[in-house]
Design an enzyme around this catalytic site. Structure first.
Site, PDB file in Angstrom:
ATOM      1  CD  GLU A 148     -28.298   2.968  49.032  1.00  0.00           C
ATOM      2  OE1 GLU A 148     -27.140   3.195  49.413  1.00  0.00           O
ATOM      3  OE2 GLU A 148     -28.573   2.276  48.035  1.00  0.00           O
TER       4      GLU A 148
ATOM      5  CD  GLU B 116     -16.695   4.494  50.219  1.00  0.00           C
ATOM      6  OE1 GLU B 116     -16.102   4.652  51.284  1.00  0.00           O
ATOM      7  OE2 GLU B 116     -16.181   4.684  49.109  1.00  0.00           O
TER       8      GLU B 116
END
Lengths: 249, 249
Positions: free
Chosen positions: B78, B129
């Site tokens: 991430e 995102e």
DNA sequence: CCTCTTTATAGTCGTAGCGACTATTAATTC
DNA sequence: GAATTAATAGTCGCTACGACTATAAAGAGG
């Protein structure tokens, strides 16, 4: 609904990852103080692996339970107590090492439970025999339960410093001597009695005197005043553990 | 009732019908400090449930992983950081309420991660995102992630008192002003600078000066001396949070 | 009954920690 | 070069705390 998620049968949103369903259990480190010693509730295993070894009580989380609910149910079953709603039960941490159970993949959510008095446990249901064992000579236990038990001890010891947790080891009404013995038993040392008394009474909300100037008679010395657990959850200022030898350089 | 895996009457191994397999995931509360504000790493959900809502990053625990291993893998994915081995990652607690995911039974082990600098996250793999969002305006999040995030904040705030955790928010070399800003940002108040300095330097092992009398130039005032994280893990004495208003009766 | 022992409770003293505050130093900015 | 900003040094008084002494109130044993 049952999750059969291996392969391509994952629900919407999870299908980009293959995942394996795990068994989820709870393990309980049930601690009490008997005769000035820290005792832990253990069950004897009857089968492999670790047949004949002692282990922490525990069991599977049922489909409609949270881990907390399962832990309280197990606590009631293992101790045989009718009402465990008032007992202190707190999540410790989760143990998920792949090889911790040789049979299959088991993820276990560990809990710490604190009991005031120590009734002899009645083996609940089909559980193996459950017994109080001294903390110091408890190991070696089955699976990774030695580590879970050590983690529970360390957590409880740390929480005595800044929370009112010590009263969870005491009956509803207790003397300051009993409260001090909780600290001494868990921390493993001796505390100065007048200083302990001054600090406890100076911490607002830790304990409150039982109305009517109640005192505990029958002991050998001067009767002690009785106190109840106060309303505070945290201790300000904290009751710090005496530093171990060698800490200050 | 249900057969118990650790009970004495169960046949060899686990009774496969005695429990329901759960999906086990990890959720990460990744915190950093950017421009004096506490920020949290969030991902935007692209599908139901909670489509369009922000959520904590996370994912499934793979068959050969522990939860800690899975959490570190997710953290690397991430954040896009090449090396996450030195970052502070700590298990927070496990969330297992039956209805916390409407699709299926998911037990999630939550972790707290602390980052010093804050690189813009690169959406790793097929993840939605990922972005830094201010902690104060992060919610409402998907699932029970509001509560997980709040628990993480409270845990970090408490750990600043008695551990060296604050240095995990700082780069390898930092000034005492930066360290103080960590405390002020997480606790949400202001601290007296001379007193903070005195307490930090009086705590052995908390910080140690960078050799060579290194100082940070380029700021507006007097250049500050640079320090590194010390070797101690716990703070003695602790650096207590100033009491909230109204605590002393 | 009297004395010893045991335990609870009260108080003292010196030190360390800490909050609030002032002063000085060394850089940048205008 | 004066104003500004931030780091660092130091002071003062109060509180907390560890170590210690003293007193009070019960039971035990003669």
């Amino acid at each position: 609904m049952t999750a059969r998620a291996t392969g391509g049968s994952a629900p919407e949103g999870y299908d980009k990852h293959a995942f394996e369903p795990f068994a989820v259990t709870v393990d309980l480190a049930v601690l009490t103080i008997r005769a000035g010693a820290l005792d832990v509730l253990l069950v004897e295993r009857g089968q492999e692996p670790y047949a004949g070894r002692w282990a922490l009580p525990g069991g599977f989380v049922l489909p409609d339970e949270s881990a907390e609910t399962a832990a309280r149910r197990e606590l009631a079953e293992e101790t045989g107590l009718a009402d465990v709603s008032g007992l202190h039960l707190e999540q410790l941490r989760t143990y998920s090492e792949p090889g911790r159970d040789p049979r299959m993949r088991v993820v276990s959510v560990a809990f710490t439970a604190l009991l005031p008095d120590a009734p002899e446990p009645r083996g609940g249901g089909d559980a193996a025999e459950a017994r109080w064992r001294p903390y110091d000579t408890a190991g070696p236990l089955a699976f990774d339960h030695d580590r879970i038990l050590a983690d529970a001890h360390e957590r409880v010891g740390a929480q005595l410093e800044y929370s009112c947790l010590a009263t969870a080891f005491c009956p509803p009404e207790f003397t300051l001597g009993e409260l001090q013995q909780v600290y001494e038993t868990v921390w493993g040392g001796t505390l100065d009695r007048p200083n302990f008394r001054r600090k406890v009474l100076a911490t607002p909300g830790f304990v409150e005197p039982v109305p009517g100037a109640a005192r505990l008679t029958g002991g050998r010395g001067k009767p002690a005043a009785l106190y109840r657990a106060g309303t505070a959850a945290a201790l300000h200022p904290p009751l710090l553990r005496p530093p171990r030898e060698g800490s200050p350089a």
